[in-house]
Design a protein around this motif. Sequence first.
Motif, PDB file in Angstrom:
ATOM      1  N   ASP A   1       0.824  -1.216   0.000  1.00 38.85           N
ATOM      2  CA  ASP A   1       0.000   0.000   0.000  1.00 38.85           C
ATOM      3  C   ASP A   1       0.854   1.259   0.000  1.00 38.85           C
ATOM      4  OD1 ASP A   1      -2.251  -1.587   0.066  1.00 38.85           O
ATOM      5  OD2 ASP A   1      -2.478  -1.470   2.240  1.00 38.85           O
ATOM      6  N   THR A   2       2.107   1.136   0.433  1.00 37.94           N
ATOM      7  CA  THR A   2       2.998   2.300   0.486  1.00 37.94           C
ATOM      8  C   THR A   2       3.819   2.464  -0.795  1.00 37.94           C
ATOM      9  OG1 THR A   2       4.691   0.970   1.599  1.00 37.94           O
ATOM     10  CG2 THR A   2       3.181   2.235   3.006  1.00 37.94           C
ATOM     11  N   GLY A   3       3.547   1.633  -1.808  1.00 38.94           N
ATOM     12  CA  GLY A   3       4.220   1.780  -3.084  1.00 38.94           C
ATOM     13  C   GLY A   3       5.547   1.063  -3.217  1.00 38.94           C
ATOM     14  N   ILE A   4       5.770   0.076  -2.365  1.00 40.64           N
ATOM     15  CA  ILE A   4       6.993  -0.717  -2.452  1.00 40.64           C
ATOM     16  C   ILE A   4       6.696  -1.992  -3.244  1.00 40.64           C
ATOM     17  CG2 ILE A   4       8.778  -1.972  -1.170  1.00 40.64           C
ATOM     18  CD1 ILE A   4       8.884   1.073  -0.800  1.00 40.64           C
ATOM     19  N   VAL A   5       7.488  -2.232  -4.271  1.00 44.88           N
ATOM     20  CA  VAL A   5       7.344  -3.439  -5.080  1.00 44.88           C
ATOM     21  C   VAL A   5       8.297  -4.487  -4.518  1.00 44.88           C
ATOM     22  CG1 VAL A   5       7.698  -4.433  -7.370  1.00 44.88           C
ATOM     23  CG2 VAL A   5       6.703  -2.146  -7.145  1.00 44.88           C
ATOM     24  N   LYS A   6       7.772  -5.658  -4.215  1.00 44.12           N
ATOM     25  CA  LYS A   6       8.598  -6.745  -3.702  1.00 44.12           C
ATOM     26  C   LYS A   6       8.697  -7.816  -4.777  1.00 44.12           C
ATOM     27  CE  LYS A   6       7.759  -5.791   1.106  1.00 44.12           C
ATOM     28  NZ  LYS A   6       7.559  -6.354   2.426  1.00 44.12           N
ATOM     29  N   VAL A   7       9.949  -8.167  -5.113  1.00 44.44           N
ATOM     30  CA  VAL A   7      10.203  -9.149  -6.159  1.00 44.44           C
ATOM     31  C   VAL A   7      11.117 -10.242  -5.625  1.00 44.44           C
ATOM     32  CG1 VAL A   7       9.904  -7.483  -8.039  1.00 44.44           C
ATOM     33  CG2 VAL A   7      12.183  -7.880  -7.101  1.00 44.44           C
TER      34      VAL A   7
END
Length: 75
Positions: free
Chosen positions: A30-36
């Motif tokens: 929700d805070t705009g962090i993309v986890k890959v």
Amino acid sequence: MLDKVQAVLDKVRPMLQADGGDVELVEVTDTGIVKVRLTGACKGCPMSQMTLRNGIERIILKEIPEVKGVEAVQE
């Protein structure tokens, strides 16, 4: 935003696959962090952080301004 991120990852994926690696989208917070998750040859590569920052993150931030950052997660 998930679809946008996946579309950008699909653009960078051929470069990673050319070296025997790949990238998998885990989540967009929700805070705009993309986890890959880096997989294949990228998983244990000493250059994986450089690939993440200078390749994947740079392109995602350029194409999707709402994203604040990209983080790699382990399995």
